[in-house]
Design a protein around this motif. Structure first.
Motif, PDB file in Angstrom:
ATOM      1  N   GLU A 143       0.831  -1.210   0.000  1.00  0.00           N
ATOM      2  CA  GLU A 143       0.000   0.000   0.000  1.00  0.00           C
ATOM      3  C   GLU A 143       0.864   1.258   0.000  1.00  0.00           C
ATOM      4  O   GLU A 143       0.552   2.238  -0.687  1.00  0.00           O
ATOM      5  CB  GLU A 143      -0.912  -0.009   1.225  1.00  0.00           C
ATOM      6  N   VAL A 144       1.975   1.231   0.746  1.00  0.00           N
ATOM      7  CA  VAL A 144       2.880   2.383   0.795  1.00  0.00           C
ATOM      8  C   VAL A 144       3.629   2.537  -0.529  1.00  0.00           C
ATOM      9  O   VAL A 144       3.981   3.649  -0.927  1.00  0.00           O
ATOM     10  CB  VAL A 144       3.869   2.230   1.976  1.00  0.00           C
ATOM     11  N   GLY A 145       3.871   1.419  -1.209  1.00  0.00           N
ATOM     12  CA  GLY A 145       4.539   1.486  -2.510  1.00  0.00           C
ATOM     13  C   GLY A 145       5.963   0.979  -2.505  1.00  0.00           C
ATOM     14  O   GLY A 145       6.708   1.191  -3.470  1.00  0.00           O
ATOM     15  N   GLY A 146       6.355   0.288  -1.427  1.00  0.00           N
ATOM     16  CA  GLY A 146       7.708  -0.261  -1.348  1.00  0.00           C
ATOM     17  C   GLY A 146       8.746   0.817  -1.080  1.00  0.00           C
ATOM     18  O   GLY A 146       8.425   1.958  -0.757  1.00  0.00           O
ATOM     19  N   GLY A 147      10.043   0.416  -1.199  1.00  0.00           N
ATOM     20  CA  GLY A 147      11.134   1.344  -0.936  1.00  0.00           C
ATOM     21  C   GLY A 147      11.725   1.107   0.442  1.00  0.00           C
ATOM     22  O   GLY A 147      11.627   0.006   1.003  1.00  0.00           O
ATOM     23  N   LYS A 169      11.505  -8.921  -0.292  1.00  0.00           N
ATOM     24  CA  LYS A 169      11.547  -9.439  -1.659  1.00  0.00           C
ATOM     25  C   LYS A 169      10.132  -9.554  -2.239  1.00  0.00           C
ATOM     26  O   LYS A 169       9.899  -9.226  -3.408  1.00  0.00           O
ATOM     27  CB  LYS A 169      12.238 -10.798  -1.678  1.00  0.00           C
ATOM     28  N   ARG A 170       9.202 -10.008  -1.439  1.00  0.00           N
ATOM     29  CA  ARG A 170       7.821 -10.178  -1.917  1.00  0.00           C
ATOM     30  C   ARG A 170       7.186  -8.824  -2.238  1.00  0.00           C
ATOM     31  O   ARG A 170       6.446  -8.684  -3.213  1.00  0.00           O
ATOM     32  CB  ARG A 170       6.997 -10.924  -0.870  1.00  0.00           C
ATOM     33  N   VAL A 171       7.504  -7.822  -1.420  1.00  0.00           N
ATOM     34  CA  VAL A 171       6.981  -6.475  -1.686  1.00  0.00           C
ATOM     35  C   VAL A 171       7.566  -5.942  -2.986  1.00  0.00           C
ATOM     36  O   VAL A 171       6.856  -5.346  -3.810  1.00  0.00           O
ATOM     37  CB  VAL A 171       7.312  -5.519  -0.518  1.00  0.00           C
ATOM     38  N   ALA A 172       8.863  -6.158  -3.198  1.00  0.00           N
ATOM     39  CA  ALA A 172       9.520  -5.694  -4.422  1.00  0.00           C
ATOM     40  C   ALA A 172       8.894  -6.355  -5.640  1.00  0.00           C
ATOM     41  O   ALA A 172       8.700  -5.714  -6.686  1.00  0.00           O
ATOM     42  CB  ALA A 172      11.020  -5.989  -4.351  1.00  0.00           C
ATOM     43  N   GLU A 173       8.582  -7.646  -5.517  1.00  0.00           N
ATOM     44  CA  GLU A 173       7.944  -8.356  -6.629  1.00  0.00           C
ATOM     45  C   GLU A 173       6.568  -7.767  -6.940  1.00  0.00           C
ATOM     46  O   GLU A 173       6.173  -7.661  -8.102  1.00  0.00           O
ATOM     47  CB  GLU A 173       7.808  -9.840  -6.278  1.00  0.00           C
ATOM     48  N   VAL A 177       9.371  -2.136  -7.052  1.00  0.00           N
ATOM     49  CA  VAL A 177      10.279  -1.174  -6.429  1.00  0.00           C
ATOM     50  C   VAL A 177      11.156  -1.925  -5.430  1.00  0.00           C
ATOM     51  O   VAL A 177      10.655  -2.699  -4.606  1.00  0.00           O
ATOM     52  CB  VAL A 177       9.501  -0.062  -5.692  1.00  0.00           C
ATOM     53  N   GLU A 178      12.472  -1.698  -5.541  1.00  0.00           N
ATOM     54  CA  GLU A 178      13.374  -2.343  -4.593  1.00  0.00           C
ATOM     55  C   GLU A 178      12.989  -1.924  -3.173  1.00  0.00           C
ATOM     56  O   GLU A 178      12.826  -0.732  -2.887  1.00  0.00           O
ATOM     57  CB  GLU A 178      14.817  -1.941  -4.886  1.00  0.00           C
ATOM     58  N   THR A 179      12.849  -2.904  -2.305  1.00  0.00           N
ATOM     59  CA  THR A 179      12.307  -2.635  -0.971  1.00  0.00           C
ATOM     60  C   THR A 179      13.207  -3.225   0.102  1.00  0.00           C
ATOM     61  O   THR A 179      13.749  -4.329  -0.052  1.00  0.00           O
ATOM     62  CB  THR A 179      10.889  -3.230  -0.836  1.00  0.00           C
ATOM     63  N   ARG A 180      13.321  -2.453   1.191  1.00  0.00           N
ATOM     64  CA  ARG A 180      14.038  -2.956   2.361  1.00  0.00           C
ATOM     65  C   ARG A 180      13.245  -2.598   3.602  1.00  0.00           C
ATOM     66  O   ARG A 180      13.035  -1.419   3.893  1.00  0.00           O
ATOM     67  CB  ARG A 180      15.443  -2.363   2.449  1.00  0.00           C
ATOM     68  N   ARG A 197       5.692   2.515   7.483  1.00  0.00           N
ATOM     69  CA  ARG A 197       5.820   3.873   6.948  1.00  0.00           C
ATOM     70  C   ARG A 197       7.146   4.020   6.219  1.00  0.00           C
ATOM     71  O   ARG A 197       8.096   3.264   6.463  1.00  0.00           O
ATOM     72  CB  ARG A 197       5.725   4.902   8.066  1.00  0.00           C
ATOM     73  N   SER A 198       7.190   4.997   5.333  1.00  0.00           N
ATOM     74  CA  SER A 198       8.439   5.297   4.643  1.00  0.00           C
ATOM     75  C   SER A 198       9.409   5.905   5.651  1.00  0.00           C
ATOM     76  O   SER A 198       8.987   6.482   6.661  1.00  0.00           O
ATOM     77  CB  SER A 198       8.188   6.263   3.485  1.00  0.00           C
ATOM     78  N   VAL A 199      10.709   5.769   5.383  1.00  0.00           N
ATOM     79  CA  VAL A 199      11.699   6.237   6.358  1.00  0.00           C
ATOM     80  C   VAL A 199      11.612   7.744   6.571  1.00  0.00           C
ATOM     81  O   VAL A 199      12.010   8.247   7.631  1.00  0.00           O
ATOM     82  CB  VAL A 199      13.131   5.835   5.919  1.00  0.00           C
ATOM     83  N   ASP A 200      11.097   8.472   5.568  1.00  0.00           N
ATOM     84  CA  ASP A 200      10.926   9.920   5.748  1.00  0.00           C
ATOM     85  C   ASP A 200       9.606  10.250   6.447  1.00  0.00           C
ATOM     86  O   ASP A 200       9.270  11.418   6.632  1.00  0.00           O
ATOM     87  CB  ASP A 200      11.024  10.647   4.409  1.00  0.00           C
ATOM     88  N   LYS A 201       8.832   9.207   6.781  1.00  0.00           N
ATOM     89  CA  LYS A 201       7.573   9.313   7.530  1.00  0.00           C
ATOM     90  C   LYS A 201       6.478  10.074   6.769  1.00  0.00           C
ATOM     91  O   LYS A 201       5.495  10.514   7.362  1.00  0.00           O
ATOM     92  CB  LYS A 201       7.804   9.988   8.887  1.00  0.00           C
ATOM     93  N   ARG A 202       6.627  10.194   5.477  1.00  0.00           N
ATOM     94  CA  ARG A 202       5.629  10.927   4.689  1.00  0.00           C
ATOM     95  C   ARG A 202       4.467  10.029   4.276  1.00  0.00           C
ATOM     96  O   ARG A 202       3.364  10.520   4.035  1.00  0.00           O
ATOM     97  CB  ARG A 202       6.302  11.530   3.450  1.00  0.00           C
ATOM     98  N   VAL A 203       4.711   8.732   4.167  1.00  0.00           N
ATOM     99  CA  VAL A 203       3.653   7.798   3.766  1.00  0.00           C
ATOM    100  C   VAL A 203       3.513   6.742   4.858  1.00  0.00           C
ATOM    101  O   VAL A 203       4.506   6.140   5.274  1.00  0.00           O
ATOM    102  CB  VAL A 203       3.981   7.122   2.418  1.00  0.00           C
ATOM    103  N   VAL A 204       2.275   6.537   5.313  1.00  0.00           N
ATOM    104  CA  VAL A 204       2.026   5.612   6.422  1.00  0.00           C
ATOM    105  C   VAL A 204       0.835   4.717   6.089  1.00  0.00           C
ATOM    106  O   VAL A 204      -0.163   5.176   5.532  1.00  0.00           O
ATOM    107  CB  VAL A 204       1.735   6.375   7.734  1.00  0.00           C
ATOM    108  N   SER A 205       0.955   3.449   6.453  1.00  0.00           N
ATOM    109  CA  SER A 205      -0.165   2.515   6.333  1.00  0.00           C
ATOM    110  C   SER A 205      -0.359   1.851   7.689  1.00  0.00           C
ATOM    111  O   SER A 205       0.574   1.249   8.235  1.00  0.00           O
ATOM    112  CB  SER A 205       0.121   1.452   5.266  1.00  0.00           C
ATOM    113  N   THR A 206      -1.570   1.955   8.223  1.00  0.00           N
ATOM    114  CA  THR A 206      -1.858   1.441   9.565  1.00  0.00           C
ATOM    115  C   THR A 206      -2.763   0.220   9.480  1.00  0.00           C
ATOM    116  O   THR A 206      -3.864   0.291   8.930  1.00  0.00           O
ATOM    117  CB  THR A 206      -2.541   2.523  10.424  1.00  0.00           C
TER     118      THR A 206
END
Length: 231
Positions: A143-147, A169-173, A177-180, A197-206
């Motif tokens: 939902e966040v879009g990976g990364g 790996k499953r999220v990247a597939e 988007v390469e995901t960690r 959430r993204s590391v910059d905290k701009r996108v969050v999925s709860t």
């Protein structure tokens, strides 16, 4: 001889004078009588007119009084109906408000009990709960879009063991988007579930227990109210 004729003449003149006075008196009496009759008639006519005027005034007064009474009665009934309708409306609104407040209080208790039950299930079924957490992490990450992503867990799940590498790996597939995924040291004050959430905290999925129950609240509310109150 002359003296006798003079006396007869005087007597005749006196008689004529007397007759004239009588005639005058009769005329005066007739005039007076006629005047009295006319005056009497005028007074009678005036009395009759006055009585008619009074009668009409009384009639008009009675009719006006009746009209005023009827108008007052109608106005009173209208005001009474308005007050009654307003009181009934206020009573219905108040009753509906009380019922709604009671229903909401019951619903809050039901949802709170549901969340507590989910937490007990998580504690009693650890392996299944871990699988659920990984499923929720996968869903939120997509939902966040990976990364570069952070995973936040409840304080109850500090010691949980997750395979974040495989999940990345499953999220990247899924996203292309390469995901960690990295487990954050921050803990969230919830009963269970995850936040990604993204590391910059701009996108969050709860996807915490509270958020899941809240998202289902509309559908669950209808079911609960139907069972508790018959609709």
């Amino acid at each position: 001889m002359h003296y006798g004729r003079g006396r007869r003449r005087a007597t005749a003149e006196a008689s004529k004078a007397s007759g004239g006075r009588e005639m005058s008196e009769k005329i005066l009496v007739a005039i007076k009588t006629e005047a009295e009759e006319k005056a009497k008639k005028i007074l009678e006519d005036a009395r009759m007119r006055a009585e008619k005027i009074l009668e009409k005034a009384e009639k008009d007064g009675r009719e006006k009084a009746l009209r005023d009474f009827e108008e007052a009665r109608v106005k009173f009934e209208e005001e009474a109906n308005t007050v009654r309708a307003r009181m009934l409306s206020d009573a219905r609104i108040k009753a509906n408000s009380i019922v709604l407040e009671a229903k909401n209080r019951i619903l809050d208790e039901v949802f709170r009990a549901l969340i507590e039950r989910l937490r007990r299930w998580a504690d009693e079924n650890r392996d299944e709960y871990v699988k659920l957490i990984e499923t929720l992490i996968l869903r939120s990450s997509i939902e966040v879009g990976g990364g570069e992503l952070e995973v936040l867990l409840s304080r109850n799940d500090v010691n949980i063991s997750l395979d974040l590498e495989t999940l990345s790996k499953r999220v990247a597939e899924k996203t292309g988007v390469e995901t960690r995924l990295k487990l954050s040291d921050e803990r969230i004050d919830v009963s269970g579930g995850v936040v990604v959430r993204s590391v910059d905290k701009r996108v969050v999925s709860t996807n915490t227990f509270e958020a899941i129950v809240e998202n289902m609240r509309g559908e669950l509310t209808r079911v609960i109210l139907d069972r508790l109150f018959g609709g």
